[in-house]
Design a protein around this motif. Structure first.
Motif, PDB file in Angstrom:
ATOM      1  N   PHE C  97       0.844  -1.197   0.000  1.00  0.00           N
ATOM      2  CA  PHE C  97       0.000   0.000   0.000  1.00  0.00           C
ATOM      3  C   PHE C  97       0.880   1.249   0.000  1.00  0.00           C
ATOM      4  N   SER C  98       0.309   2.349  -0.453  1.00  0.00           N
ATOM      5  CA  SER C  98       0.997   3.633  -0.361  1.00  0.00           C
ATOM      6  C   SER C  98       0.904   4.138   1.078  1.00  0.00           C
ATOM      7  N   ALA C  99       1.683   5.169   1.373  1.00  0.00           N
ATOM      8  CA  ALA C  99       1.646   5.784   2.697  1.00  0.00           C
ATOM      9  C   ALA C  99       0.214   6.191   3.025  1.00  0.00           C
ATOM     10  N   MET C 100      -0.427   6.794   2.033  1.00  0.00           N
ATOM     11  CA  MET C 100      -1.786   7.305   2.201  1.00  0.00           C
ATOM     12  C   MET C 100      -2.765   6.187   2.573  1.00  0.00           C
ATOM     13  N   ASP C 101      -2.709   5.099   1.816  1.00  0.00           N
ATOM     14  CA  ASP C 101      -3.628   3.992   2.092  1.00  0.00           C
ATOM     15  C   ASP C 101      -3.354   3.399   3.466  1.00  0.00           C
TER      16      ASP C 101
END
Lengths: 378, 318, 520
Positions: C97-101
């Motif tokens: 996952f990305s940081a955001m997710d």
């Protein structure tokens, strides 16, 4: 922040770790699981409108009621026992081989080649060649996923699963084409072996059972007392550790998986040359899958495998009697085996964990103010 | 042209039970549970769907019964693996053996009670499962046949797949669920209700598998009961999950491709291309094995199995 | 009870496995707008206590009050609802996952649109001085970036009670300072912060008050300003301790292990070590410092043959090791012993008893096809006796032993091989002070025997105290080899990040010191 938690109570039941059970306690646990499974199976039978005690009784007497029945039970046990020993080698290494079914088939195919086309050879030589061919066939079929696992870490569970079906269709191909029995123009089947290519009998059962017992002793010693067995255990514990110990992990994996498949191949040989006396599409007939369950129930212990495969054979044989006597499908044995395994593997939970009930709070624990430590200390 | 359309339509029909099985298994693996019980859950769905249709004469009831039976099988699996933390491979295999066994026992039981030893759904039930005809659309040339000529199962399957894709990619709960399959400890620490979501996904996934099983008996076999009616489709579905890279939308076209492989032997001109039937039957398994190898060799991170798949999670094991 | 406490624990007890009392009637108070250090040795129950506050464990006894109200924290959700956010030592992030997710996982309500989420993350970052790319995938992140995401996860939810579990263990001194600045900003913002640590200097630097745990009991709570490192140590260990580590003078022997121009590719195919050259002499401990993942693992594994390499050479007493398998290296006769970082996953087999684990590096040496367990059993008994290993028996699976005992089994076996070179990776990680000092003594003993010891470590104070020289790795390159007696932690820190090469004269000093030592 939110205050909704202030009324939260501890859940009624929760999971907690416990001090690990000793092997003896684990065994007791298994027996309790087995008992519960039999009760659950009994309820199932009762729902279908049968008296569970009668059915269970018939299963046991059905498996032993006559010499012929006992021989039949042993005959069912042979391939199950041999292939369970085979998959054990792979599982000890945490190699999730569910391809015993395919390996049994390939063993049978390789053996059948000689049985069909070289039946003019002297019987002992022919059988020996068939035996070796079966080992090579099963071994090669097993080593294929191991090669890819070594190279790219290809998922062996799914790969071996696919190989089962590919092997099955290879038999179908041979049956419909090159190996089709010309004596049977209307119906596609492979010719029956001549006597030269069939296993002799001892005490009324083909000598597959002798082979099985010899394999049992060999596998037991191999796993417990040899360097190879030690290597298998280490790899099963951790591949990194095995590397660290200077083991050639890839080579050992290939060697062990070959052996695992070869043993399953022997089961195929014994089925073809001992039971079916031909190469049939049903040569494995689900034994490869049941063998996995047997091995697992026995904790990958050869002695346990001997006991469990015997019990399963009784269940299978007894179920066929149930069908003729009470009109209950012989698949009943699969249902009972399933129930037993569900209970036993779920019961395995209690070796390391336990459920904890919510405790009642004692009133004095809350009323007493805690003595304030610190501040002036140091 | 019409030959090609016929082939495509047949491929879609042959792929539909796979679509259900695949979606069901994706739902399992997305919460980290490798469930090898698809074949068993499909079998349970088949017998339940068949018996419900047999008794109720109603298609909707049959679908509901198939779903519930598949879900019940999945519930056993969930209890054993989620709560009791048993080995997924063994539990799944057991579910398959148990499911097929139970299906055959029940089928045999009712066959024994039937008058002539066969069971066939009455005509007015099978007619409900015939292809839906959409006024105006189904009559369109080519498009009508390609898109609007199917039985209701197929549309149900496609809708479920698309809804699931939206769930995973667009909703908060979908993000949470994907996190469970990748790293349950992370999801747990972030406050996701791991156990509840695992149960929900496994059970609904099992129910969807069950519908696929009902398809095999009601459509493929034309409503006549036979034992072992699922015949290995559940295993192909497990394989298809890899082919679809764990994405529901890929499962749609993936299952149609595999459907095409299943029926290829009936559409190839045997005079021109002479390959034994067994090889056609082998094709889906062979292709999956090859894909398995290719995917593992390429090691694409986003197309890999959810990282936690096949492992159990206990909060206090840090 | 007082309303002002953010968290108050009264008489918290937690038992594991029916026997071990991890927490014994622990009391703790935390105010808003303060940073409280929770100090204690490894195994003193700090993490257990914090896991109960964050809903990972449940206490067996005792009460927890948040904002003056009694609460029952049954799960991480409950903790979050109460505004408690935990930053775990082992990051709990989804790699793909990305940081955001990752920040969005488990947040209540509907899924926030990416654009909106990005803006909100940027806002928080600006407010507390954090830096992160919201779209970066976690598998592409450095350790300190991952930690930033962990902190953001907590801040994004608006937690006002933050618990950080050993947050500096994986950071360089510079990154640590940056983190502390952020924490101070949060404190000034009114947040209540608990920082778990066993590093005394950090306690002194960051915290307002200290609560000390010893053997699961809360022994004292003191104002940081009114105490010092020595007093804290006494509280922590229970008696006065000589914190200095022995560094015996020994005669150095040249040419034991020579590494030159070594380049190694890591298991993921990226370059892990570039042009590494150095020498480990007999009778010295050469420390290896560096941010986690700077190539330490690859260095150890290249020397032991576990990781093959194409470029460069490793010469052990005149024998080239390049191209040799671990098996061939084991069989050279000149033994290299290796205590790897992952003790139960690499050095030992966790399901086996001590006896079978003794066999690991020698089982193939006995003739014949069968395994001979008798000498191994004798060796197991000898080690249990000599190193005071606590175990129910030689056949008890080693995973059931405590961390310190596991390390004694491993190090004991490796030392029994009478090595010429001893490589240890994070030898005292997770061990309590007594066990740690026992391990230091064992390493010094080997050094005095003339063994060349390569010791990869993370605690810079320990490296500076124990080693003769320290090699610093940064992104797989050596940024310097310095004399441990004349180097400061700050210098090491700068070298670890590659910001500064060691000053000319410092390097010269080190070389000179080395020569002197060699001539002693």
């Amino acid at each position: 922040m939110s205050e909704k938690n202030t009324t939260h109570k501890e859940p009624f039941l929760r999971v907690s770790k416990r001090k690990e059970l000793t092997p003896r306690q684990s065994f007791g646990l298994k027996m309790i699981s087995l008992l519960l499974a039999l009760i659950a199976g009994g309820i199932f039978l009762a729902v279908l409108g049968y008296n569970p005690f009668v059915i269970y009784g018939t299963i046991i007497t059905g498996a032993f009621r006559s010499t012929l029945a006992v021989q039949g039970t042993v005959k069912i046990m042979i391939p199950l026992f041999i292939s369970a020993l085979g998959v054990t080698l792979a599982y000890k290494m945490q190699f999730w081989n569910i391809g015993a079914e395919g390996q049994i088939i390939m063993g049978a195919i390789f053996a059948s080649y000689f049985g069909l086309f070289h039946d003019n050879w002297p019987r002992p030589l022919l059988l020996l060649v068939m035996f070796i061919a079966a080992m090579i066939g099963g071994g090669l079929w097993a080593i294929l996923p191991a090669i890819f696992k070594n190279k790219w870490n290809t998922n062996e569970t799914l790969f071996t699963l696919m190989l089962n079906y590919i092997a099955l269709h290879i038999i179908a191909f041979l049956r419909d084409g090159p190996w089709r029995d010309p004596a049977n123009p209307g119906f596609a089947k492979i010719a029956t072996f001549t006597e030269n290519a069939t296993l002799p009998k001892l005490f009324g059962v083909h000598i597959g059972w002798v082979i099985a017992l010899i394999l049992f002793v060999l596998v037991y010693i191999y796993l417990k007392y040899t360097k190879h067995g030690y290597e298998i255990t280490v790899i099963g514990g951790s591949k990194a550790t095995a590397n660290y110990a200077g083991m050639n992990v890839k080579k050992i994996v290939l060697r062990t998986i070959f052996l695992s498949g070869a043993i399953c191949g022997i089961a195929g040989f014994s089925n073809a040359a001992g039971s079916d006396l031909t190469l049939a599409t049903g040569v494995a007939g689900g034994v490869g899958f049941t063998a996995i369950i047997v091995a697992w129930l026995a904790d990958l212990n050869p002695v346990g495998i001997l006991i469990v495969s015997f019990l399963f054979a009784i269940l299978d044989k007894g179920s066929s009697v149930i069908q003729s006597a009470y009109g209950l499908s012989t698949d009943c044995s699969d249902v009972l085996e399933g129930i037993i395994l569900f209970f036993v593997i779920a019961g395995g939970f209690f070796v390391r964990y336990k459920f904890v009930m919510r405790k009642k709070k004692s009133p004095e624990a809350t009323s007493e103010a805690p003595d304030m430590k610190g501040g002036e200390a140091a | 042209m019409s030959f090609l359309i016929k082939f495509i339509v047949a491929a879609v029909v042959a792929g539909t039970p796979l679509l259900f099985g695949t979606i069901g298994e994706i739902m399992n693996e997305r919460v980290g549970h490798l469930n090898l019980g698809v074949e068993g859950m499909m079998s349970l769905g088949a017998i339940a769907g068949f018996m419900a249709a047999y008794r109720s004469d109603n298609f909707a009831v049959a679908i509901a019964a198939a779903f519930l039976a598949g879900a019940a099988g999945a519930l056993i699996y969930a209890i054993v693996t989620v709560t009791f933390m048993a080995n997924h491979t063994v539990a799944g295999l057991t579910l398959t053996i148990f499911g097929i066994g139970l299906t055959n026992v029940i089928g045999f039981y009712y066959l024994g009670m039937s008058e002539n030893g066969t069971m066939k759904l009455p005509e007015h039930v099978t007619s409900q499962m015939r292809s839906i005809s959409v006024p105006g659309l189904s009559d369109l040339p080519v498009v009508g046949e390609l898109l609007f000529s199917y039985n209701p199962f197929i549309y149900i399957g496609i809708v479920i797949a698309i809804l699931l894709a939206i769930f995973y990619n667009r909703t908060q709960a979908g993000l949470n669920v994907r996190a469970i399959g990748e790293n349950p400890a992370a999801a747990d620490a972030a406050g996701v209700h791991i156990l509840a979501w695992k149960y929900v996904n496994i059970i609904i996934g099992g129910g969807i598998c069950g519908i696929g099983g009902a398809f095999t008996i009601m459509i493929t076999n034309g409503g006549v009961w036979i034992s072992d009616c699922v015949g290995g489709l559940g295993w192909i579905a497990v394989a298809l999950v890899i082919f679809a890279a764990w994405k529901p939308v890929n499962a749609i076209w993936g299952s149609f491709v595999f459907g095409a492989m299943r029926i290829l032997k009936y559409y190839v001109n045997k005079e021109v291309i002479h390959i034994p039937d067994a090889f056609y039957d082998m094709l889906p398994f062979l292709v999956t094995a090859i894909i398995l190898v290719i995917v593992s060799a390429r090691q694409v991170r986003d197309k890999a199995q959810p990282a936690a798949c096949g492992t159990n999670y206990f909060r206090e094991d840090r | 009870m007082s309303e002002k406490y953010a968290i108050e624990c009264r008489g918290i007890s937690k038992r594991f496995g029916g026997k071990v009392l991890a927490n014994d009637k622990v009391d703790l108070q935390l105010q808003y707008g303060e940073i409280l250090s929770l100090l204690g040795e490894n195994g003193s129950g700090k993490t257990t206590l914090m896991n109960m506050l964050s809903g990972i464990y449940r206490p067996d006894e005792g009460e927890i009050f948040v904002g003056g109200k009694e609460v029952f924290i049954n799960s991480p959700v409950d903790a979050m609802d109460l505004g408690i956010g935990m930053i775990h030592q082992h990051f709990k992030l989804v790699d793909v996952f990305s940081a955001m997710d990752n920040i969005a996982i488990g947040t209540p309500g509907k899924r926030v649109a990416p654009a909106k989420l990005r803006t909100k993350i940027k806002e928080i970052c600006e407010r507390f001085g954090l830096e992160v790319d919201p779209d970066k995938k976690v598998y592409d992140m450095s350790v300190s970036e991952k930690q930033t995401v962990e902190i953001l996860k907590v801040l994004y939810r608006g937690s006002d009670i933050l618990i950080l579990d050993e947050p500096t263990a994986v950071l360089t001194p510079q990154e640590t300072r940056k983190l502390f600045a952020i924490l101070k900003k949060m404190r000034d913002d009114g947040k209540a912060i608990i920082i778990i640590t066993h590093k005394l200097n950090e306690v002194m630097e960051i915290s307002d008050r200290v609560t000390v745990l010893r053997k699961g009991k809360s022994v004292a709570t003191v104002e940081t300003a009114s105490t010092d490192e020595l007093k804290l140590t006494e509280l922590m260990v229970g008696h006065s301790v000589d914190l200095s580590i022995r560094r015996p003078e020994t005669e150095k022997k040249e040419g034991v292990l020579k590494i030159s121009g070594l380049c190694v590719d890591g298991s993921d195919g990226t370059r892990a070590l570039t042009d590494v050259s150095f020498e480990v002499r007999g009778g010295e401990i050469l420390g290896v410092a560096g941010v986690a993942g700077s190539g330490q693992k690859e260095l150890c594994e290249a020397i032991t043959g576990l990781m093959p390499f194409d470029t460069g050479s490793i010469v052990l007493e005149g024998t080239e090791l390049k191209g040799k398998s671990p098996f061939e290296i084991l069989n050279l006769g000149v033994s290299i012993s290796f205590v790897p970082e992952d003790r139960l996953g690499m050095g030992l087999v966790s399901s086996m008893g001590i006896t079978d684990n003794m066999l690991l590096r020698t089982y193939y040496k006995t003739p014949g096809y069968f395994i001979d367990r008798k000498p191994a059993k004798e060796m197991a008994d000898k080690l249990i006796d000599k190193l005071k290993i606590l175990t129910p028996g030689t056949e008890t699976p080693v995973r059931l032993l405590s961390g310190g005992n596991v390390q004694k089994v491993l190090l004991g076996r490796e030392i029994e091989a009478a090595p010429k070179v001893l490589i240890t990776a994070y030898a005292v990680r997770g061990l309590d002070i007594n066990s740690s000092y026992a391990i230091y003594d064992l390493l010094n003993e080997q050094k005095e025997k003339g063994v060349a010891v390569l010791n990869v470590g993370e605690d810079l104070d320990v490296l500076l105290g124990l080693c003769d020289r320290i090699l610093v790795l940064c992104h797989g390159k050596i940024t310097g080899i310095v004399d441990a007696k004349t180097t400061t932690k700050e210098q090491l820190g700068l070298m670890m990040t590659g910001a500064v090469k060691p000053a000319e004269d410092a390097a010269n000093n080190a070389a000179k010191a080395g020569e002197e030592a060699a001539h002693v």
